[in-house]
Design a protein around this motif. Sequence first.
Motif, PDB file in Angstrom:
ATOM      1  N   UNK A  33       0.859  -1.178   0.000  1.00 37.61           N
ATOM      2  CA  UNK A  33       0.000   0.000   0.000  1.00 37.61           C
ATOM      3  C   UNK A  33       0.899   1.234   0.000  1.00 37.61           C
ATOM      4  N   UNK A  34       0.359   2.319  -0.560  1.00 35.34           N
ATOM      5  CA  UNK A  34       1.099   3.575  -0.593  1.00 35.34           C
ATOM      6  C   UNK A  34       0.253   4.663   0.068  1.00 35.34           C
ATOM      7  N   UNK A  35       0.920   5.592   0.686  1.00 30.98           N
ATOM      8  CA  UNK A  35       0.196   6.647   1.391  1.00 30.98           C
ATOM      9  C   UNK A  35       0.933   7.971   1.273  1.00 30.98           C
ATOM     10  N   UNK A  36       0.178   9.033   1.476  1.00 36.30           N
ATOM     11  CA  UNK A  36       0.748  10.370   1.587  1.00 36.30           C
ATOM     12  C   UNK A  36       0.454  10.893   2.989  1.00 36.30           C
ATOM     13  N   UNK A  37       1.464  11.471   3.588  1.00 31.31           N
ATOM     14  CA  UNK A  37       1.348  12.156   4.868  1.00 31.31           C
ATOM     15  C   UNK A  37       1.853  13.585   4.684  1.00 31.31           C
ATOM     16  N   UNK A  38       1.569  14.422   5.649  1.00 28.33           N
ATOM     17  CA  UNK A  38       2.102  15.776   5.598  1.00 28.33           C
ATOM     18  C   UNK A  38       2.437  16.245   7.008  1.00 28.33           C
ATOM     19  N   UNK A  39       3.358  17.193   7.069  1.00 26.48           N
ATOM     20  CA  UNK A  39       3.770  17.736   8.360  1.00 26.48           C
ATOM     21  C   UNK A  39       4.010  19.225   8.219  1.00 26.48           C
ATOM     22  N   UNK A  40       3.228  19.997   8.952  1.00 32.42           N
ATOM     23  CA  UNK A  40       3.386  21.444   8.995  1.00 32.42           C
ATOM     24  C   UNK A  40       4.329  21.813  10.145  1.00 32.42           C
ATOM     25  N   UNK A  47      -1.848  11.892   8.484  1.00 38.59           N
ATOM     26  CA  UNK A  47      -2.269  11.117   7.327  1.00 38.59           C
ATOM     27  C   UNK A  47      -3.043  11.998   6.357  1.00 38.59           C
ATOM     28  N   UNK A  48      -2.807  11.790   5.064  1.00 42.10           N
ATOM     29  CA  UNK A  48      -3.558  12.507   4.036  1.00 42.10           C
ATOM     30  C   UNK A  48      -4.413  11.550   3.208  1.00 42.10           C
ATOM     31  N   UNK A  49      -3.782  10.515   2.645  1.00 44.63           N
ATOM     32  CA  UNK A  49      -4.503   9.585   1.777  1.00 44.63           C
ATOM     33  C   UNK A  49      -3.699   8.307   1.645  1.00 44.63           C
ATOM     34  N   UNK A  50      -4.405   7.218   1.331  1.00 40.57           N
ATOM     35  CA  UNK A  50      -3.726   5.963   1.082  1.00 40.57           C
ATOM     36  C   UNK A  50      -4.424   5.216  -0.040  1.00 40.57           C
ATOM     37  N   UNK A  51      -3.676   4.289  -0.652  1.00 41.39           N
ATOM     38  CA  UNK A  51      -4.210   3.503  -1.755  1.00 41.39           C
ATOM     39  C   UNK A  51      -3.662   2.095  -1.648  1.00 41.39           C
ATOM     40  N   UNK A  52      -4.498   1.134  -1.946  1.00 44.80           N
ATOM     41  CA  UNK A  52      -4.093  -0.265  -1.878  1.00 44.80           C
ATOM     42  C   UNK A  52      -3.166  -0.608  -3.041  1.00 44.80           C
ATOM     43  N   UNK A  53      -2.560  -1.777  -2.957  1.00 51.06           N
ATOM     44  CA  UNK A  53      -1.658  -2.224  -4.018  1.00 51.06           C
ATOM     45  C   UNK A  53      -2.379  -2.274  -5.363  1.00 51.06           C
ATOM     46  N   UNK A  54      -3.600  -2.777  -5.378  1.00 54.78           N
ATOM     47  CA  UNK A  54      -4.341  -2.903  -6.635  1.00 54.78           C
ATOM     48  C   UNK A  54      -4.879  -1.563  -7.120  1.00 54.78           C
ATOM     49  N   UNK A  55      -4.980  -0.599  -6.195  1.00 54.78           N
ATOM     50  CA  UNK A  55      -5.568   0.687  -6.543  1.00 54.78           C
ATOM     51  C   UNK A  55      -7.069   0.732  -6.375  1.00 54.78           C
ATOM     52  N   UNK A  56      -7.664  -0.375  -5.982  1.00 58.05           N
ATOM     53  CA  UNK A  56      -9.114  -0.438  -5.895  1.00 58.05           C
ATOM     54  C   UNK A  56      -9.658   0.187  -4.620  1.00 58.05           C
ATOM     55  N   UNK A  57      -8.806   0.374  -3.638  1.00 59.73           N
ATOM     56  CA  UNK A  57      -9.242   0.934  -2.360  1.00 59.73           C
ATOM     57  C   UNK A  57      -8.441   2.194  -2.042  1.00 59.73           C
TER      58      UNK A  57
END
Length: 122
Positions: A33-40, A47-57
């Motif tokens: 799985x891949x995700x985006x995080x952010x830090x101010x 946490x910002x967003x995540x996506x499964x390996x297949x991209x379906x979730x």
Amino acid sequence: QVQLVESGGGLVQAGGSLRLSCAASERTFIGNAMAWFRQAPGKEREFVARISWSGSSTYYRDSVKGRFTISRDNAKNTVYLQMNSLKPEDTAVYYCAAGPLQRVSPAAYPYWGQGTQVTVSS
């Protein structure tokens, strides 16, 4: 070799758009799985967003739903974050992360990029 390299950050006016990219090594990308995080500044990484390996979730934090879209191209070992209708409160260093579990906690992701700065002016 474990490697994640973000790009696409910059300075944009409120209401504008940016597209972040994260290029990964094959070892880091495949099956994860891949995700985006952010830090101010002065704040914890969030946490910002995540996506499964297949991209379906996919899953997003409430404050970016309807404005941000996460996607991945498994042929290119790359994950993207399309950010529209940007707000000053989106200003942060954005990090991509990879891991076997689809979670919102940074602790669930063993692999991290170096980050890319996004600054939204009002």
